[in-house]
Design an enzyme around this catalytic site. Structure first.
Site, mmCIF file in Angstrom:
data_model
loop_
_atom_site.group_PDB
_atom_site.id
_atom_site.type_symbol
_atom_site.label_atom_id
_atom_site.label_comp_id
_atom_site.label_asym_id
_atom_site.label_seq_id
_atom_site.Cartn_x
_atom_site.Cartn_y
_atom_site.Cartn_z
ATOM 1 N N ASP A 1 0.832 -1.198 0.000
ATOM 2 C CA ASP A 1 0.000 0.000 0.000
ATOM 3 C C ASP A 1 0.877 1.262 0.000
ATOM 4 O OD1 ASP A 1 -2.821 0.969 0.404
ATOM 5 O OD2 ASP A 1 -1.935 1.893 2.169
ATOM 6 N N GLU B 1 1.593 -0.604 -4.999
ATOM 7 C CA GLU B 1 0.630 0.432 -5.341
ATOM 8 C C GLU B 1 1.415 1.743 -5.313
ATOM 9 O OE1 GLU B 1 -3.318 2.823 -3.840
ATOM 10 O OE2 GLU B 1 -1.612 2.428 -2.550
HETATM 11 C C1 BGC Z 1 -5.528 2.121 -0.407
HETATM 12 C C2 BGC Z 1 -6.691 2.917 0.082
HETATM 13 C C3 BGC Z 1 -6.310 3.549 1.417
HETATM 14 C C4 BGC Z 1 -5.001 4.330 1.309
HETATM 15 C C5 BGC Z 1 -4.423 4.628 2.644
HETATM 16 C C6 BGC Z 1 -4.511 3.191 -0.616
HETATM 17 O O1 BGC Z 1 -4.073 3.598 -1.684
HETATM 18 O O2 BGC Z 1 -5.774 1.400 -1.567
HETATM 19 O O3 BGC Z 1 -7.840 2.158 0.207
HETATM 20 O O4 BGC Z 1 -7.328 4.406 1.807
HETATM 21 O O5 BGC Z 1 -4.033 3.612 0.623
HETATM 22 O O6 BGC Z 1 -3.942 3.462 3.226
#
Ligand code: BGC
Length: 568
Positions: free
Chosen positions: A215, A274
């Site tokens: 994340d 991500e």
């Molecule tokens: C996740 C989100 C989350 C954020 C903070 C992201 O990009 O996919 O769902 O709210 O990170 O953790």
């Protein structure tokens, strides 16, 4: 829909490469299936649906956070990284789930949230009870405020969910949170933060987890001097590896450490980043084999349903992955964006930007003018195109049912901090936040929470869910569920080398056609008018093929067909 039996042998690949062309199904655990009837999805629910996942034909599951959490951000606010939230299950149930998934040949990827913890994490509680300037505060990012009495935040920064990015604690200091107030950012310059995450990665790897979704992978490393830049200054700074907050080059030193750990396992654990970065070149750094190995590519999620736009995105990303040696990823929907069946039904609007960012589109109420039928038709065509591409496809729970975004959630029942931290007209995410794609899944046409569980659902399900339930679509010719099952089955059989050749004779205008090794041809008509169906044996189509007046077959608008070309 037409199908034909296939005789081609299944692709062989080494076990270490299982992820390269995997179809990965994202489970948002609190909304998938509720095994104990408390209205919250759980591990027992997932275990009970493993036969469904096996029948769907996915290669892996990506499980969004299931750790203890107060749910200030749907579980992305983690209290303990090496435990299961009691409302979701136990570690024993986790082990049972891993064994059961592996038993049917499905791998498991879990979400890791290293940019921030929750404000209930023991380290943050320790930091708050320790005095200003004490070592316990060093694991997070604390600063004195500005102004005569430090009453102004250290900088005027805005959080990703809107509102201030700094919150004051009782003794007057401030801490940084890039997201919600309850999500304090870690200080990754602190050795204990490194050690603790290595411990976490080892803990889950030892329990048999096959990989990790990282994340906010572009946010961990920060370089904050004594004097902080203003938000306008931050915005003006290039994101070329030197930005104080995002996508810094030195973040990859962390991932090199992680890679060493991943490679101690057999097969090596995989990771997918991500990372919201500026260019495909910067994204490639996250996908490096010396680092995480793979990175999400959200380009298709942000693209209009347009042949030229899709082609450019596919070509650019395949070229990029050829450079890194990774395989690319494709995504249309996830827990952060408006579901693609709804996005693609948006009315044409004058002045609408070409890029329909998943997170910046207003999916409104019933009279929002969205053409849901067209949206679903396009979504099915887009998915079949996606599943014919080399690389891994990340599918989001419910998209296999053709689910639309749920717009009709009363404000007071909304949970997303991105909704609550903003006011209408000033929303960082889409106009209604992200709850609309997180409504518990409909398994049956009727009954308590459409078969989600015995005890209702934590977000309200609309009446139209009945027609999109698994029960309604299971075995129904032409249903979206049956299309996904058949497409995944064929993909498994046809998947060979990771290459693609554009069919220039067929492509052009609204048509995009490409061939994969073995004569597997995918043709998408993005337009509204039918075009002649290319020659070949029809394997599957995302919608009914049509007959022209002269009796020849046609590929209607917003439809993808897979054909097999007879080998010359
Ligand atoms: C996740 C989100 C989350 C954020 C903070 C992201 O990009 O996919 O769902 O709210 O990170 O953790």
């Amino acid at each position: 829909m037409t199908t034909a039996p296939l005789t081609a042998p299944p692709a062989t690949r080494s076990d270490a490469d299982w992820w390269r062309q995997a179809a990965v199904y994202q489970i948002y655990p609190r909304s998938f299936a509720d095994g104990n009837g408390d209205g919250i999805g759980d591990l027992r629910g997932i275990i009970s649906r493993i036969p469904y996942l096996a029948e769907l034909g996915v290669d892996a599951v990506w499980l969004s956070p299931f750790y203890p959490s107060a749910l200030a951000d749907g579980g992305y606010d983690v209290d303990h990284y090496r435990d299961v939230d009691p409302t979701i299950g136990t570690l024993e149930e986790f082990d049972e789930m891993v064994t059961a998934l592996h038993g049917v040949g499905i791998k498991l990827i879990v979400d890791v949230v290293p940019n921030h913890s929750s404000d209930r994490h023991e380290w943050f509680r320790e930091a708050l009870s320790a005095p200003k300037g004490s070592p316990a505060r060093e694991r997070y990012i604390f600063r004195d405020g500005r102004g005569e009495h430090g009453e102004e935040p250290p900088a005027d920064w805005t959080s990703i969910f809107s509102g201030p990015a700094w919150t004051r604690v009782p003794d007057g200091q401030w801490y940084l949170h890039s997201f919600a107030t309850e999500q304090p950012d870690f200080n990754w310059k602190h050795p204990e933060v490194h050690e603790d995450f290595l411990r976490t990665l080892r803990f889950w790897s030892d329990r048999g987890v096959d990989g990790f979704r990282i994340d906010v992978a572009h946010g961990l490393s920060k370089d904050l001097g004594e004097v902080l830049p203003s938000s306008a200054e931050l915005k003006a700074m290039p994101k070329d590896g030197t930005h104080p907050l995002w996508d810094r080059d030195d973040v990859h030193e962390i991932y090199a450490e992680w890679r060493e750990l991943f490679d101690q396992y057999e097969p090596p654990r995989i990771a997918v980043a991500e990372a919201w970065v500026e260019t495909p070149e910067r994204r490639a750094k996250y996908a490096s084999p010396e680092g995480l190995g793979q990175a999400f590519n959200f380009d298709l999620m942000e693209a209009d349903f347009d042949a030229g736009h899709f082609r450019d995105i596919v070509a650019d990303n395949l070229a990029q992955s050829a450079v890194t040696g990774s395989s690319t990823t494709w995504v249309f929907s996830n827990h952060d964006g408006v579901r693609h069946a709804t996005r693609y039904g948006l009315p044409p609007r004058a002045g609408r930007p070409v890029k329909q960012g998943a997170q910046w589109v207003a999916a409104g109420g019933p009279e929002d003018g969205i053409d849901r039928e067209l949206g679903l038709r396009r979504a099915r065509a887009a998915t079949m195109l996606e599943l014919a591409l080399p690389g891994s496809a990340y599918l989001y729970q419910g998209e296999e049912l053709g689910l639309h975004e749920v717009a009709e959630i009363p404000d007071e029942q909304r949970q997303d901090p991105a909704f609550w931290r903003t006011t209408a007209g000033d929303r960082g995410f889409d106009g209604l936040g992200r709850d609309g794609c997180r409504v518990p899944l409909p398994w049956t046409r009727s009954g308590s929470s459409f078969g989600f569980g015995e005890g209702g659902a934590h977000l309200p399900q609309p009446a139209w869910f009945a027609d999109f339930s698994v029960e309604a679509e299971d075995g129904a010719a032409g249903s979206t569920l049956e299309m996904y099952r058949e497409a995944l089955r064929l993909r498994g059989e046809l998947q060979g080398e990771e290459s693609l050749e554009w069919d220039e004779a067929l492509s052009g205008g609204d048509v995009l056609a490409f061939e994969r090794p073995g004569g597997w041809l995918s043709v998408t008509n993005f337009g509204a008018q039918p075009v002649a169906l290319p020659v070949g044996e029809v394997l599957l189509a995302s919608g009914e093929l049509e007959a022209a007046a002269d009796g020849t077959s046609q590929l209607p608008g917003a439809t993808t067909v897979w054909l097999r070309r007879s080998e010359a």
